[in-house]
Write an enzyme that holds these catalytic residues in place. Structure first.
Site: not given
Length: 140
Positions: A55-57
């Site tokens: 749930g991130h980049s």
């Protein structure tokens, strides 16, 4: 002008598979199977049912994800479109370049994900808020 999808840079890469009646063997090498210098390796395991990881980049980090045991889905998102990759074999992995939002979900019981990355850990490299991610993508 409409920006094009960056999901074409996400690649499922087959790894060598050496079959042997005593047990099979697979491996990966930087710049050969993984298109970057490996600076860190970590693994995700004992994920409770229904939980989502990621749930991130990343601004700079590239990753290569392998389902060493069991299965899970990797959802990749470039801010314009999403795609789901189901990983369930230890002889292929998913290359995710920097600037792609990703999350891992639908972990099977006793699954193990191994991730090799192009950078050492840096909390400043993470983009954990989706709206911030979209701003980052639009500024590129």
């Amino acid at each position: 002008m409409e920006k094009t999808s960056f999901l074409s840079e996400v690649k499922l890469i087959n790894l060598p598979k050496i079959e042997d009646p005593r047990g099979n063997l697979s491996f990966l090498e930087e710049f050969s199977h993984v298109p970057f210098k490996i600076n860190r390796t970590y693994w995700i395991f004992d994920v409770p049912g229904g939980q989502v990881r990621g749930g991130h980049s990343f601004r700079q980090q590239e990753e290569f994800i392998i389902a060493i045991s069991g299965s899970f889905d990797v959802v990749v998102d470039d801010g314009k479109e999403k795609k789901i990759y189901s990983l369930n074999r230890s002889y292929y992995g998913l290359f995710i370049p920097a600037g792609i939002w990703r999350q891992m979900e639908n972990f099977s019981t006793n699954s193990v994900a191994v991730v090799v990355s192009s950078t050492t850990f840096s909390s400043e490299d993470y983009i954990r808020d989706y709206e911030e991610f979209l701003k980052f993508k639009n500024s590129q």
